[in-house]
Motif scaffolding. Structure first.
Motif, PDB file in Angstrom:
ATOM      1  N   GLN A  32       0.661  -1.077  -0.171  1.00 46.78           N
ATOM      2  CA  GLN A  32      -0.407  -0.225   0.203  1.00 46.78           C
ATOM      3  C   GLN A  32       1.515   1.599   0.064  1.00 46.78           C
TER       4      GLN A  32
ATOM      5  N   GLY B  91       0.378   2.810   3.220  1.00 52.03           N
ATOM      6  CA  GLY B  91      -0.428   2.003   5.126  1.00 52.03           C
ATOM      7  C   GLY B  91       0.146   0.192   4.602  1.00 52.03           C
TER       8      GLY B  91
ATOM      9  N   HIS C 148      -0.294  -2.507   4.974  1.00 49.31           N
ATOM     10  CA  HIS C 148      -1.122  -4.191   3.929  1.00 49.31           C
ATOM     11  C   HIS C 148       0.739  -4.087   2.984  1.00 49.31           C
TER      12      HIS C 148
ATOM     13  N   ILE D 130      -3.398 -11.054   1.706  1.00 41.61           N
ATOM     14  CA  ILE D 130      -3.124  -9.652   2.021  1.00 41.61           C
ATOM     15  C   ILE D 130      -2.341 -10.178   3.579  1.00 41.61           C
TER      16      ILE D 130
ATOM     17  N   ASN E 259      -0.052  -8.178   6.652  1.00 40.84           N
ATOM     18  CA  ASN E 259       0.272  -6.974   7.467  1.00 40.84           C
ATOM     19  C   ASN E 259       1.666  -7.723   7.841  1.00 40.84           C
TER      20      ASN E 259
ATOM     21  N   PHE F 176      -1.749  -2.127  -5.893  1.00 42.90           N
ATOM     22  CA  PHE F 176      -2.505  -1.416  -4.970  1.00 42.90           C
ATOM     23  C   PHE F 176      -3.323   0.321  -6.200  1.00 42.90           C
TER      24      PHE F 176
ATOM     25  N   GLU G 203      -6.156   5.023  -3.289  1.00 43.26           N
ATOM     26  CA  GLU G 203      -7.594   4.603  -2.970  1.00 43.26           C
ATOM     27  C   GLU G 203      -6.490   3.635  -2.331  1.00 43.26           C
TER      28      GLU G 203
ATOM     29  N   ASN H  56      -7.246   0.604  -0.295  1.00 43.11           N
ATOM     30  CA  ASN H  56      -8.264  -0.072  -0.104  1.00 43.11           C
ATOM     31  C   ASN H  56      -8.304  -1.784  -1.126  1.00 43.11           C
TER      32      ASN H  56
ATOM     33  N   ASP I 201     -11.671  -4.875  -3.386  1.00 39.60           N
ATOM     34  CA  ASP I 201     -12.106  -4.123  -2.063  1.00 39.60           C
ATOM     35  C   ASP I 201     -10.915  -4.708  -0.985  1.00 39.60           C
ATOM     36  N   LEU I 202     -10.230  -4.696   0.222  1.00 38.28           N
ATOM     37  CA  LEU I 202     -10.231  -4.852   1.527  1.00 38.28           C
ATOM     38  C   LEU I 202     -10.900  -4.604   2.235  1.00 38.28           C
ATOM     39  N   ARG I 203     -11.806  -4.047   1.846  1.00 40.04           N
ATOM     40  CA  ARG I 203     -13.054  -4.303   3.221  1.00 40.04           C
ATOM     41  C   ARG I 203     -13.683  -4.863   2.747  1.00 40.04           C
TER      42      ARG I 203
END
Length: 87
Positions: free
Chosen positions: A14, A17, A19, A29, A31, A53, A57, A59, A74-76
């Motif tokens: 990212q 971010g 990730h 994905i 961390n 990425f 945006e 995510n 979309d990571l969400r």
């Protein structure tokens, strides 16, 4: 750090971010503080060749695969958003 099960051909971080994503048989994905993926996306495509990425945006990310597909994530969300196959 990452075992053979999670090895991949592609990686991206990212822009702003914590990730990063790797691609191989699936898109994982990660961390920085964990040794296992925080999420994995599978869409039945062949080997993932690249993951990137979206810089505006964080995510959103896209991948390309050896079956000529472009996949959007979309990571969400818990599943991939869209798959397009180039002709």
């Amino acid at each position: 750090m990452f075992g053979r099960m999670h090895s991949g051909n592609a990686a991206d971080h990212q822009w702003d971010g914590e990730h990063f994503a790797t691609g191989g048989a699936q898109v994982d994905i990660w961390n920085h503080n964990r040794s296992q993926p925080v999420n994995s996306f599978v869409w039945g495509s062949d080997t993932v060749i690249s993951v990137r990425f979206n810089p505006g945006e964080p995510n959103l990310l896209a991948s390309s695969a050896s079956d000529r597909s472009i996949n959007l994530y979309d990571l969400r969300m818990d599943s991939p958003v869209r798959k397009m196959i180039m002709q």
